[in-house]
Design an enzyme around this catalytic site. Sequence first.
Site, PDB file in Angstrom:
ATOM      1  N   GLU A   8      -6.661  -7.715  -0.721  1.00  7.40           N
ATOM      2  CA  GLU A   8      -7.310  -7.532   0.579  1.00  7.40           C
ATOM      3  C   GLU A   8      -8.727  -7.023   0.344  1.00  7.40           C
ATOM      4  OE1 GLU A   8      -5.273  -5.218   3.613  1.00  7.40           O
ATOM      5  OE2 GLU A   8      -3.324  -5.804   2.792  1.00  7.40           O
ATOM      6  N   GLU A  68       0.799  -1.229   0.000  1.00  7.01           N
ATOM      7  CA  GLU A  68       0.000   0.000   0.000  1.00  7.01           C
ATOM      8  C   GLU A  68       0.830   1.276   0.000  1.00  7.01           C
ATOM      9  OE1 GLU A  68      -2.818  -0.297   3.230  1.00  7.01           O
ATOM     10  OE2 GLU A  68      -4.184  -1.453   1.986  1.00  7.01           O
TER      11      GLU A  68
HETATM   12  C1  GAL Z   1      -4.889  -2.659   4.912  1.00  5.04           C
HETATM   13  C2  GAL Z   1      -3.475  -3.112   5.266  1.00  5.04           C
HETATM   14  C3  GAL Z   1      -3.480  -4.306   6.211  1.00  5.04           C
HETATM   15  C4  GAL Z   1      -4.469  -4.100   7.306  1.00  5.04           C
HETATM   16  C5  GAL Z   1      -5.811  -3.889   6.693  1.00  5.04           C
HETATM   17  C6  GAL Z   1      -6.922  -3.806   7.697  1.00  5.04           C
HETATM   18  O1  GAL Z   1      -4.894  -1.342   4.516  1.00  5.04           O
HETATM   19  O2  GAL Z   1      -2.770  -3.447   4.115  1.00  5.04           O
HETATM   20  O3  GAL Z   1      -2.197  -4.512   6.722  1.00  5.04           O
HETATM   21  O4  GAL Z   1      -4.097  -3.002   8.059  1.00  5.04           O
HETATM   22  O5  GAL Z   1      -5.784  -2.698   5.960  1.00  5.04           O
HETATM   23  O6  GAL Z   1      -8.131  -3.873   7.031  1.00  5.04           O
END
Ligand code: GAL
Length: 727
Positions: A444, A364
């Site tokens: 994610e 990210e």
């Molecule tokens: C994302 C991040 C993860 C975790 C996640 C929580 O932005 O890459 O490490 O923090 O959010 O939803």
Amino acid sequence: MTIWFDFNEDWLFDGERLVCLPHNAMDLPFHYFDEKAYQRTFSYEKRFSVPEAWRGQEITLHVEAAMADARVFLNDTLICRHPDGYTPFEVSLTAGLVAGENRITIVVDGTENPAIPPFGGQIDYLTYAGIYREVWIKVAAPVSVGGVKIETPSQTALTAHVSLANPRGLDLDGVIVARLVGPDGPVAQMSTPVQADTAVVCFDALTDVQLWDLETPVLYRLELELETPHGRDELVQRFGFRTLRFDTDGFRLNGRKIKLVGLNRHQSFPYVGYALGREAQRRDAEILKRDLRINIVRTSHYPQSRHFLDACDELGLLVFEEIPGWQHIGDADWKSASVDNLRAMIRRDWNHPSIVLWGVRINESQDDHEFYAQTNRVARDLDPTRPTAGVRYITHSECLEDVFAFNDFFLGQEEFNPARPRQPLRSQREVTGLEHDLPYLVTEFNGHMYPTKVFDQEQRQAEHVLRHLSVLDAAFRDPSFAGAIGWCAFDYNTHKDFGSGDRICHHGVMDMFREPKFAAHVYASQSDPDQGAVLVPVTYWSRGERNMGGVLPLIILTNCDEVCLQLPGADPLWFRPDRDTFGHLPHPPVIIRAEDVERGGIGVWGMSWGGAEFTGFVAGQAVVSRCFAADPLPTRTEIVADALSIRAGASLRVIARVLDQAGNKLPFFMDPMSITVEGAATLLGPDIVPCRGGSVGFWLRATGPGHVRVAVETARLGVATTTIEVL
Ligand code: GAL
């Protein structure tokens, strides 16, 4: 012949007490703690004498990982620094060893030093200090096999790039005998003369090679035997034959298209942080493959234990492995450290058939053309056989990788911006800003958009389930998506800046003890019933748990063709999977809505209430059933250890669940439980804990050999015990 000596016992920790590795420098409470507690230096010291047999050999210290910045001293002389908490390092001891006693001191600095990736910004996870993986002393001939990279360009060919360790720069004139051994025994053998520090061994025209695949993860072995005037050596390397491709229409393994369905994994555990060894690491892979039945895991956000990766190889679980980092990119030195991390990760792991993607971008982070052009170049040079990916959350980002990887947290944003439709995933062109498709993977979703605790209200759990279902359905619908990897497998401890204020991100589909929330069953329910029928009604079956009461609409996560609901004194009710709502999933859930049961009458608030029996049918046969009691009461404690026998030094998980008359967990049972461990093991963590979500979990470390008796006791249910054998 190279010998690896186990060097994990009897380290003097901080000058105070002897400890074994893997070791967590500062154990933490379950939640609500100060993560600065471990952000200081700790020392580990070990004394040893040099056996006669080591004379004339090359002696190397091999440390699998130490967080976050390690300095190694041999007899008080600094011989090595390794400022990366996730990759292994080696240092030669040969020149500094003396006759009689020697002393190795490893000072680890757990500080979040902004000069070292992933530090410099904020990170949503903890980097627990300590030597949290194993340490070895390697004793090798002056010339030995240093390593090998095995490439399988096709099903009939193999190229092994062998590198020799020749620290004294001796003249070489030797031979390498390479033997290829398959699951049914020896396959081929050849000899190659060797005059330099590297050699290439090729096998071609191989026949009847068995491919490594998800259901049949067949592994081969390459046995290398080196003979030089300076001695003999041997190295055995495991690998697999398989092909992989990411295209604009998805992912193919061995030419077969597979929709990737997975979860992210952090490698942390309650109390002891990262410091659980082989068995616990392997168990996580088994949980992901066998219990959750996913096909890919992302090692967010760093290289994880080789034991975990070995288990992924053996189980047939694909892996996306990435370099350490979280949103922040530092200065030029920081970037160069990150490139070193990348090299170390690829060199350590290039022979794992399970790994299908190298994550070469800081998770990210913003675009950085020079930096990411370099990481891509380095990865492709080191390993031309695997594609690169880089995980971003910014749209229209420059894609220098082979696969565009995106964290899509769109679902849930409609709550904050009513102008937005409720949409599980964005289209890839909206994300990339391009007029054409790329190989594309969602890395994610969900996570912080809908944190859900294992003991949260049923209605919230049902929404948690729906969100996982919706995103997977959207990923299956769009052929340009290689798949979707959810955030995340297990809850994890985190910094004060994240989580629920208790230093926990309750983002997992399982809690920190790896006990499932309802959403865990979303994943298993997508598997074929021949892997085991799944039937999980998303309910605690009570009248007053949901707002307004009742259990409707009731989602039933299942891979059955039909589900029958039997209520007391009523005709059976039959339901089929809801293809209208979730038509793209391999196995849509059954959803029972109020209008479906008017006649059958599932009770609501204030009405009479009975038990229920759900039965799942596949091809007309009843294959699974679940019963619910009308008036659940604590009836017995079930205690389950992950194994009944273990080796000394191993860590083992034990779960104790409080069950009702029908065998269901009592989700709101919160009585304290006391844990007693007698015999050849010690308990990791406190010995009085509350039930959370109806269960307690803990890990033991076997000190063995001998018996271990584990007892858990609640005032209302008395004692439940199990016995474990330490071999
Ligand atoms: C994302 C991040 C993860 C975790 C996640 C929580 O932005 O890459 O490490 O923090 O959010 O939803």
